[in-house]
Scaffold this motif. Sequence first.
Motif: not given
Lengths: 451, 451
Positions: A373-376, A415-420
């Motif tokens: 997710a961070a790479q995206k 970037l954690g669960e909440d942010e995603i």
Amino acid sequence: MYEHYAFALYSPVPYNLIMTNKGKLSTAPYKGVRDFYPEDMAVQRYMFDVWRMTAEHFGFEAYDASILEPSNLYRAKGAENAEIINEQTYTFTDRGNREVTLRPEMTPTVARMVAGKRRDLTFPVRWYSIPNLFRYERMQRGRLREHWQLNCDIFGVDDVSADIEILLLANEIFKNFGAENGEHYAIHVSSRRLLEALYDSVDLSEDARREATRLADRKNKMEPGDFKEKMTAICGDAAKDVLTYLNADNINVVPEGIKKHDAYTELQTLIATMEETGTPVVFDPTIIRGFDYYTDTVFEVVDLHPDNNRAMMGGGRYDNLTEMFGGEPIPGIGFGFGDVTLRDFLESHELMTTDITSPTLAVLPTDTEKNIAAQKLAQHFRNAGIATSVDVSNKKVGKKIANAGEQFIDYALVLGEDEIDSESYTVKDLIEGTELSGTLQDLIDQLTNNG
Amino acid sequence: MYEHYAFALYSPVPYNLIMTNKGKLSTAPYKGVRDFYPEDMAVQRYMFDVWRMTAEHFGFEAYDASILEPSNLYRAKGAENAEIINEQTYTFTDRGNREVTLRPEMTPTVARMVAGKRRDLTFPVRWYSIPNLFRYERMQRGRLREHWQLNCDIFGVDDVSADIEILLLANEIFKNFGAENGEHYAIHVSSRRLLEALYDSVDLSEDARREATRLADRKNKMEPGDFKEKMTAICGDAAKDVLTYLNADNINVVPEGIKKHDAYTELQTLIATMEETGTPVVFDPTIIRGFDYYTDTVFEVVDLHPDNNRAMMGGGRYDNLTEMFGGEPIPGIGFGFGDVTLRDFLESHELMTTDITSPTLAVLPTDTEKNIAAQKLAQHFRNAGIATSVDVSNKKVGKKIANAGEQFIDYALVLGEDEIDSESYTVKDLIEGTELSGTLQDLIDQLTNNG
């Protein structure tokens, strides 16, 4: 045009050779050469960028060539000379029985290239390069076997205006590193042709000229009395004029016998013009710079630091160098300036100010499951023109933030669960300590405005 | 820090050696290397600038090292292997009896550097370099013995997110050269670990694996019937699954036996994530890339030009390379991309658009007596930030204007007696054909506004 070069795909060193080597290898580089880790590379980049920018500001064009040159570019006929070359350079025989040398200097190469295209080039040619150069010698403490050197040359102009331009360029390089003429450095000039005119005026023999010139080159390392005594032994009656000349601290006090010579007039013009452009130069008759190569103007830039009062770089006019390739000689003037010398100069005067560029934003996933997710997310920021890296290590997020700060990164996005889930993110300004929040687009808008 | 490097001042090659060589030397470079005249250098600069900019946009830091490396960095224990290295690289013995190699690849060097500072570095390390690389081989027509190669590597991350980042970076490089994924190039990916999983699933012997892998590497150059026949000879009963795998045109149609393996899941994640970022990649089980070096993901970027349908660059994951320096292995993934290959690609697709920077203003004295005045005037323009050259040749002024136009100079200022006396000058816009007139300050104001 070229056959495809297979390196990109298949290593000439089969990979299993490396893998099967189970003995522990040293991580040290080859003796006398340097590794450039990113902090050293940033310094190198800064120095090269200023060199390039300044040369191009004077209309010089970049060129380059391979470090491999045929050895005969440096080789004279006699066996004795050949030996000197073999002892001072990296020279070896290839399997086609060609002798190859790792170039020790750029000037023979640039003369070869100019001579090779003399019919196609538009003169005057103004060229610069920052070649990697090599020399071989028994190791002394700290001595290097390679360096990089800015080379600037003008070909095809035999009047003093090219000499002036080269000196203006040398001065501007120092200026662009933040150094002041007269405070940090001084430009010393002389003329090999004027020295010959002096010898002519006192009718000195060839042998005495050679000896006197060699001695003059060492004048500043000798006691004045010792110098005078040795020069008198070489020149006899002519010593008075020779000493008057070599002791002259300005061009007006040289012996009268050479003041009519056009080498004198030219050097006078050069010195006066430099003064008028606000770039004073110092007449220094002891500047020699080698023996048979330079034909006229020679110069050195001297470090004025009390602990380091020596020549840092220099050059001069070499009007006959292309002769060895045949055809009419093409006049040339230029200089070389080494990276190690420059770095020492900048550091000793506290002028080193590298502008280390670093990524603006670091995306820091809270654990490795968020790496994709961070790479995206990072790719969206990159697409918007923001330099972005991702810390995909398994470090704790606090450690990741600390690392980003150490690497001079401006912003961090955790970037954690909440942010995603919420698609809403918070960006910390690592320098100011403030925060920005919002959607991806909000943040891109804010970062590109603040950038 | 360093001893001063004497090159800048005294040549290791005494100048008289060059001057006394009266035989006419060839102006050709050493066999298999290139001279970079300014027009070639502009192309090189453009390519290197895009490489650098893109790598830095991903947060990669520049590093470098000497081209000279201890030969044992490439050397295995056996005499047979040593011979292969000697035949494929420039390797020689220095006078300290050290064996030295001109590096043929950057990866062993970067592994050496990372291993050497493993305690000081903050992982993940993202590094790039554009090294000059050398290989020795018998000359074939047009084959080069040196090139330059962009190398990008990530160290210290063992999960697939680093593989994704490396592929995004490779793609962005092509994008920044104006190329389109799917139109000009395609990215082919595979996994060495998945191939091993396949061999495990059919219980293939070590020898058969080696032979099968070698054959797979050549699949695209063979007739399908011939390939099938040879593979069956190698694998016997296992050939069916091996052929199914190697003929798969997408990751969903590989044999069921390997779909549970985590190498499969990872490759699936990689392919799906790339698709989501708008950067599709092609599953291509025939991508092998050497035998023992890569441990997992491998990829190649393929040129889609019908005349040139081959791999241009590639890389992969090598998780054990730092082992040879001792300590825990540091996982790595990276790629190399050569300048000659890139240039061919850009030219064949008509994507080469070098932005040749040139001086803005040329000062053209009407005769050589005005050269000094021209240098002084030029320096005022330079001080105002305008890149300025002076044509101090003895050409007629019309010829000087024509030359300035050929060199893509924007403005020309003809300096004659009248201009010097009146201190009023006219600048021709060589592109528009218009003119500007006024004092030095007027012109500086106009040129810097127009610049």
